[in-house]
Design an enzyme around this catalytic site. Structure first.
Site, PDB file in Angstrom:
ATOM      1  N   GLU A  71       0.807  -1.222   0.000  1.00 57.17           N
ATOM      2  CA  GLU A  71       0.000   0.000   0.000  1.00 57.17           C
ATOM      3  C   GLU A  71       0.842   1.274   0.000  1.00 57.17           C
ATOM      4  OE1 GLU A  71      -0.468  -2.608   1.926  1.00 57.17           O
ATOM      5  OE2 GLU A  71      -2.548  -3.267   1.783  1.00 57.17           O
ATOM      6  N   PHE A 133     -11.319  -6.898  14.496  1.00 61.28           N
ATOM      7  CA  PHE A 133     -10.266  -7.403  13.620  1.00 61.28           C
ATOM      8  C   PHE A 133      -9.891  -6.343  12.580  1.00 61.28           C
ATOM      9  CE2 PHE A 133      -9.009  -9.773   9.725  1.00 61.28           C
ATOM     10  CZ  PHE A 133      -7.780 -10.215  10.205  1.00 61.28           C
ATOM     11  N   GLN A 134      -8.623  -6.057  12.483  1.00 64.49           N
ATOM     12  CA  GLN A 134      -8.069  -5.069  11.542  1.00 64.49           C
ATOM     13  C   GLN A 134      -8.675  -3.675  11.726  1.00 64.49           C
ATOM     14  OE1 GLN A 134      -8.039  -6.842   7.549  1.00 64.49           O
ATOM     15  NE2 GLN A 134      -6.013  -7.681   8.054  1.00 64.49           N
ATOM     16  N   LYS A 183     -17.399  -0.423   6.581  1.00 64.62           N
ATOM     17  CA  LYS A 183     -17.884  -1.468   5.677  1.00 64.62           C
ATOM     18  C   LYS A 183     -19.396  -1.339   5.460  1.00 64.62           C
ATOM     19  CE  LYS A 183     -17.066  -6.332   4.714  1.00 64.62           C
ATOM     20  NZ  LYS A 183     -16.448  -7.584   5.164  1.00 64.62           N
ATOM     21  N   MET A 496      24.483   8.206   0.714  1.00 64.17           N
ATOM     22  CA  MET A 496      24.373   9.526   1.341  1.00 64.17           C
ATOM     23  C   MET A 496      24.688   9.447   2.834  1.00 64.17           C
ATOM     24  SD  MET A 496      24.001  12.650   0.944  1.00 64.17           S
ATOM     25  CE  MET A 496      23.150  13.255  -0.500  1.00 64.17           C
TER      26      MET A 496
END
Ligand SMILES: Cc1cc2nc3c(=O)[nH]c(=O)nc-3n(C[C@H](O)[C@H](O)[C@H](O)COP(=O)(O)OP(=O)(O)OC[C@H]3O[C@@H](n4cnc5c(N)ncnc54)[C@H](O)[C@@H]3O)c2cc1C
Ligand SMILES: Cc1ncc(C[n+]2csc(CCOP(=O)(O)OP(=O)(O)O)c2C)c(N)n1
Ligand SMILES: [Mg+2]
Lengths: 592, 182
Positions: A71, A133-134, A183, A496
């Site tokens: 993501e 959940f999540q 949802k 760097m």
């Protein structure tokens, strides 16, 4: 909530003019329908439970969905899409881990004022706050790194949130906006009232303009300046003021220095363009800033990589700051006149009133400042068998200068060499993470740029370290059949950081040497044509072959391992205290 | 110096946390913060007292304005304004000291809310300094419990800037020009 009330009110209004037929559909369909009507053609995303209703409804939509591999990649792609075009880029993810994976990309877009909209699924509204959940409080998490965000719990709030988010992301000083949709809001149905969902905002003032007398003060300073200098920033590009800046600089005869994110807004070949300022900017540019008697900051925010030590910054200069964000005024550098508003509009006001200037003495003096520092010594070295990153960039520039090329860089030494050795002639031809300096940005951002500008030649210039942060997106390139060329500047180091260790930590190269995979084999595993280049003479043929090849190409440029970016203003030092490249011949000898 | 900033915000969930998050993120300090309803149901009003110099105060105002739900920001520091703090103070008061405590309360126009066998609770409303002064004088008796609301502020006279609660369509040019002369 206020927004639902607004919808009700607007509902009756829309019914009255009966312009559009209201249709009942699920929140999920409304989401895509609204994005489509807002002009979104492509989204970058990754599915999961809480966003599944939206994915299911995708089949009714003409929007192209690009499946990413992480993501974070989706957010950088949306960002690259936005930077290539100025249009809003859209990324989609599920709740919990999907949403938290977006955090780096959102923060990157925030720092560089890039307009993206991130859409995340959320657990059902009845489960909010239950550690379901999540479940992650992603609006809470992203509060400080978004321009604004929304938690949407009802289908009839989606249209409004989408339209307002698109507007907020793009207007004023652009930035990322997140919409978290439960949802059940995606699943339940309601009527889509498109007109009624138009953004009507009570606060939010994206479009300020300066008071009349401020213009007068600015013109007065310009009139009296003997050693004026324009500092050209990213705001020029955001405002679409490239033409006006050029006209202004030419009319008033004022040289121009650019920030990293401003590169390309005035052609590098323009006679007034001095080059990049700041930590790794040109020595003469930084000297010019220190000696100027007037600085005109156009859409730049005096980042600390630009100013060096603030106490010693441009001590002789009056300062005029033109910026759309009043919170930038006097933040780092105290200015004498501030014109707050859209740069292009302000320059259009100033242009007819600014007197034609002649600063040829000053410009001649600056030319003198260049002296030997303008010599790109490394390029004049005889080919000693070593391949330097600068050579690669320089050759890449030669081979792409006549094409419509977009260079997307990652973060590190290669990024600075790109800025120094690639002469950007066009706005939006460089895409790079400046403010956050996000390693792993380049590959996904380039995918976004290519999707936005399919006809452009998109080149990724990336370090061997940063490439490995998001290289999973190679699969996205292949799956989506995108012609993106990748130049890995492979120095075997987190270069760097190694450079800082070289200068400031006694050459203690702790945790910076890299054991890399065989990038050629890696590319091949994805079905990407991949080649290794180790000699200077092979650079141009490899770039040409990449242009000739239809599909994506990966080139592993094995470059000098312990090369250093010069000049450098150490963090906290004055701009004119630069660390300069020692005699390159001596330096090379030491390497052997 | 202390700046008193009045912020009018849309009465929506989460707006308070946006304001507070901004102060934390920008390392602006908060001396006190109050929030409450106003004459308009859709508008809430915050009074924030912050220790800032003039430049910082201006940056605070500009940053608060960037929050999408903020309607108006008014730094009342340099305007004639009413500033009020409310304190509930529970003081130890035995039979011998009770009358002294009550006397102080009377002088300060503090309301006596509760008298128990060994304590007195008073309500004091006033400017912050006056409340401070009362607390100072009550201190020797033994402050058992003190709670203060923090400052609420209102400009004097009829000249408070008015909050537009009318929705602006997207793209509407703001009527206000800004002057950031320094
Ligand atoms: C390793 C590394 C090294 C770096 N070295 C350098 C260096 O040497 N030199 C350098 O320059 N940078 C360097 N940077 C980048 C630096 O950190 C900043 O990102 C960069 O200087 C910011 O440029 P900017 O102010 O032009 O753009 P931004 O940070 O994007 O700021 C844009 C400004 O324009 C304003 N604006 C936006 N829209 C408008 C509009 N319509 N009208 C008017 N104003 C508007 C915004 O409000 C903002 O103030 C480096 C970064 C990295 C990672
Ligand atoms: C996500 C992230 N982690 C760490 C850093 C700190 N950092 C800045 S440059 C750099 C090294 C980059 O190495 P590489 O990608 O190989 O590029 P090079 O400098 O060698 O060209 C690191 C670790 C960062 N900018 N971003
Ligand atoms: Mg490297």
């Amino acid at each position: 909530m206020g927004s639902s009330k607004a919808t009700e009110k607007a509902d009756s209004k829309a019914g009255a003019n009966a312009g559009e037929k209201p249709t009942t559909m699920t929140g999920a369909r409304i989401l895509w329908e609204c994005l489509e009507r807002e002009g979104v053609k492509t989204v970058f995303g990754y599915p999961g439970g809480a966003i599944l209703p939206a994915y299911d409804a995708l089949r009714h939509s003409s929007i192209r969905h690009i499946l990413v591999r992480h993501e974070q990649g989706a957010t950088h792609m949306a960002d690259g899409y936005a930077r290539a075009t100025g249009e809003v880029g859209v990324a989609v993810a599920t709740s919990g881990p999907g949403a938290t994976n977006m955090v780096t990309g959102i923060a990157t877009a925030m720092m560089d004022s890039s307009p993206i909209v991130c859409i995340t699924g959320q657990v059902g509204s009845k489960l909010l706050g239950s550690d379901a959940f999540q479940e992650t409080d992603i609006t809470g998490v992203t509060l400080p790194i978004t321009k604004h965000n929304y938690l949407v719990t009802r289908a009839d709030e989606i249209a409004h949130a989408v339209r307002e988010a698109m507007y907020v992301a793009k207007s004023g000083r652009p930035g990322p906006v997140l919409i978290d949709i439960t949802k059940d809001a995606q699943q339940s149905t309601c009527e889509l009232d498109w007109e009624g969902a138009a953004p009507k905002m009570r606060g939010y003032r994206p479009d300020l303009s300066p008071a009349k007398e401020e213009y007068e003060k600015a013109l007065e300073l310009i009139r009296h300046a003997k050693r004026p200098l324009i500092l050209a920033g990213h705001g020029i590009l955001v405002s679409g003021a490239e033409h006006e800046v050029k006209a202004f600089a030419e009319r008033a005869c004022i040289p121009v220095a650019l920030t990293l994110l401003g590169l390309g807004t005035l052609p590098a070949s323009h006679f007034l363009n001095l080059g990049m300022m700041g930590m790794h900017g040109e020595a003469w540019v930084n000297k010019t800033i220190q000696e100027a008697d007037l600085l005109l900051a156009f859409g730049m925010r005096f980042d600390d990589r630009v100013t060096g030590n603030l106490k010693t910054y441009a001590p002789n200069a009056k300062k005029i700051h033109i910026d759309i964000d009043p919170a930038e005024i006097n933040k780092n550098v105290k200015v004498d006149v501030a014109l707050v508003g859209d740069l292009r509009k302000i320059l259009l006001e100033l242009l007819p009133r600014v007197e034609p200037g002649n600063h040829s003495d000053w410009i001649e003096y600056i030319r003198g400042l260049k002296g030997d520092t303008a010599v790109r010594d490394i390029q004049n070295l005889p080919d000693n068998g070593h391949l330097y990153a600068a050579h690669v960039i320089n050759d890449l520039w030669h081979e792409t200068r006549d094409r419509d090329a977009i260079i997307v860089t990652d973060v590190g030494q290669h990024q600075m060499w790109e800025a120094q050795y690639y002469k950007h002639e066009r706005s939006r031809s460089l895409i790079t993470s400046g403010g956050l300096g996000t390693m792993g940005f380049a590959l996904p951002a380039a995918i976004g740029a290519k999707v936005a500008r399919p006809d452009a030649d998109v080149w990724v210039v990336v370090g061997d370290g940063g490439f490995q942060m998001t290289m999973a997106e190679l699969a996205t390139i292949v799956q989506e059949n995108l012609k993106v060329n990748i130049a890995i500047i492979n120095n075997g180091y987190l270069g760097m950081v190694r450079q800082w260790q070289e200068f400031f930590y006694d050459r203690n190269y702790e945790a910076t040497p890299l054991l890399n995979p065989d990038f050629v084999k890696l590319g091949q595993a994805y079905g990407i044509r991949s080649v290794l280049v180790q000699k200077r003479g092979d650079v141009v043929p490899a770039v040409r072959a990449a242009h000739a090849h239809e599909g994506p190409v990966l080139i592993d440029f094995k470059v000098e391992q312990e090369d250093t970016v010069y000049p450098m203003v150490a963090a906290g030092a004055a701009l004119n205290e630069m660390i300069r490249r020692p005699n390159p011949l001596i330096e090379t000898a030491e390497d052997e | 110096m202390l700046h008193t900033i009045v912020v009018y915000v849309e009465n929506k969930p989460g707006v308070l946390s946006r304001v507070v998050s901004l102060f934390r993120r920008r390392a602006f300090n908060i001396d006190s913060l109050t929030v409450g309803r106003t004459e308009k149901p859709e508008v809430s009003r915050m009074t924030i007292v912050t220790d800032a110099d003039e430049d910082q105060a201006r940056r605070i105002v500009a940053n608060v304005y960037k929050l999408v739900n903020v309607l108006l920001v008014d730094d009342v520091t340099h305007h004639p304004a009413l500033l009020r703090d409310l304190a509930l103070v529970k003081v130890a008061a035995s039979r011998e000291t009770r009358s002294q405590v009550l006397e102080l309360a009377t002088v300060f126009k503090a309301r006596v809310l509760d008298i128990a066998s060994d304590s007195i609770t008073v309500e004091m409303t006033g400017g912050e300094e006056k409340v401070d002064r009362l607390l100072e004088l009550l201190h020797p008796f033994g402050l058992l419990e003190v709670v203060r609301t923090g400052i609420v502020a209102m400009r004097r006279g009829a000249k408070s800037p008015s909050v537009t609660t009318k929705a602006k369509a997207a793209g509407t040019v703001d009527d206000g020009t800004v002057s950031y002369s320094v």
